[in-house]
Design a protein around this motif. Structure first.
Motif, short mmCIF file in Angstrom:
data_model
loop_
_atom_site.label_atom_id
_atom_site.label_comp_id
_atom_site.label_asym_id
_atom_site.label_seq_id
_atom_site.Cartn_x
_atom_site.Cartn_y
_atom_site.Cartn_z
N LEU A 85 -17.58 1.18 41.49
CA LEU A 85 -17.62 1.13 40.02
C LEU A 85 -16.27 1.52 39.43
N LEU A 86 -15.65 2.55 39.97
CA LEU A 86 -14.34 2.96 39.47
C LEU A 86 -13.28 1.90 39.77
N ALA A 87 -13.38 1.27 40.94
CA ALA A 87 -12.44 0.20 41.28
C ALA A 87 -12.61 -0.99 40.34
N ALA A 88 -13.84 -1.28 39.98
CA ALA A 88 -14.10 -2.39 39.06
C ALA A 88 -13.58 -2.08 37.66
N ASP A 89 -13.49 -0.80 37.33
CA ASP A 89 -12.96 -0.41 36.02
C ASP A 89 -11.44 -0.37 36.00
N GLY A 90 -10.81 -0.75 37.12
CA GLY A 90 -9.36 -0.86 37.15
C GLY A 90 -8.62 0.36 37.68
N GLN A 91 -9.33 1.33 38.23
CA GLN A 91 -8.69 2.53 38.77
C GLN A 91 -8.00 2.18 40.10
N SER A 92 -6.91 2.88 40.38
CA SER A 92 -6.22 2.68 41.66
C SER A 92 -6.92 3.49 42.75
N ASN A 93 -6.59 3.21 44.00
CA ASN A 93 -7.19 3.95 45.11
C ASN A 93 -6.83 5.44 45.03
#
Length: 147
Positions: A85-93
Motif C-alpha cells: 500500500l505504501l509503495a502504491a502511494d509512491g513511497q520509496s523503499n
C-alpha cells in the motif's frame, strides 16, 4: 642562571602525550565523520528508485486494506500488505523500510514479487528442507502421548 631542565622535560613530555592523544582522537573523529558523511551521501544524496512501480486496482487495494485492519492475521501478512500500500502511494523503499522498521532489501523483495505475481505473490511459499516429522497431536497407532 641555569634552567631546571627536569621540570621542562616533564612538562614537555606531558604536553607531547596530550598532543598525541589529541591527534589520535582527532584522527579517529575525523575518520568517523568522513565515513558518516559518505554513508549519508549514499542514503540521501543518491536516491534509489525502484523499477517496480506499483499500480493497484480498486479490488487489490480493497483486499490489502482489509488485510492491514485484521488483527487475527499473522503479522508478516499485515506487514506485506502495508508495504505494498505504501509503495502504491509512491513511497520509496527506503521510506517504507524506515516507516515500518524493516530492511530495505525486504521491502524490495516484496515489491518485486507483488509486481510480478500480484496478490498471490504475497502468500507464503513452501520452504525448502525437511517437513516437520511429527504431527501436533497423537502419534503412531498404539502409542500413548506419554513417554
Amino acid at each position: 642562571m641555569r634552567p631546571n631542565w627536569e621540570c621542562y622535560t616533564a612538562v614537555g613530555v606531558q604536553i607531547l602525550v596530550v598532543f598525541r592523544i589529541n591527534m589520535a582522537t582527532y584522527t579517529s573523529l575525523s575518520l568517523s565523520a568522513l565515513s558518516a558523511t559518505v554513508m549519508l551521501r549514499r542514503m540521501v544524496g543518491m536516491p534509489r528508485v525502484s523499477p517496480f512501480q506499483i499500480k493497484l486496482s480498486a479490488e487489490e487495494r480493497k483486499v490489502l486494506e482489509r488485510r492491514t485492519r485484521r488483527y487475527t492475521l499473522p503479522y508478516f501478512e499485515v506487514l506485506r500488505a502495508k508495504m505494498i500500500l505504501l509503495a502504491a502511494d509512491g513511497q520509496s523503499n527506503n521510506e517504507i523500510a524506515a516507516y515500518l522498521g524493516i530492511g530495505r532489501d525486504v521491502v524490495s523483495l516484496w515489491r518485486k514479487r507483488f509486481f510480478q505475481e500480484r496478490l498471490p505473490g504475497l502468500e507464503e511459499r513452501p520452504r525448502p528442507g525437511r517437513p516437520p516429522v511429527f504431527p501436533p497431536r497423537g502419534g503412531r497407532a498404539g502409542q500413548s502421548h506419554r513417554l
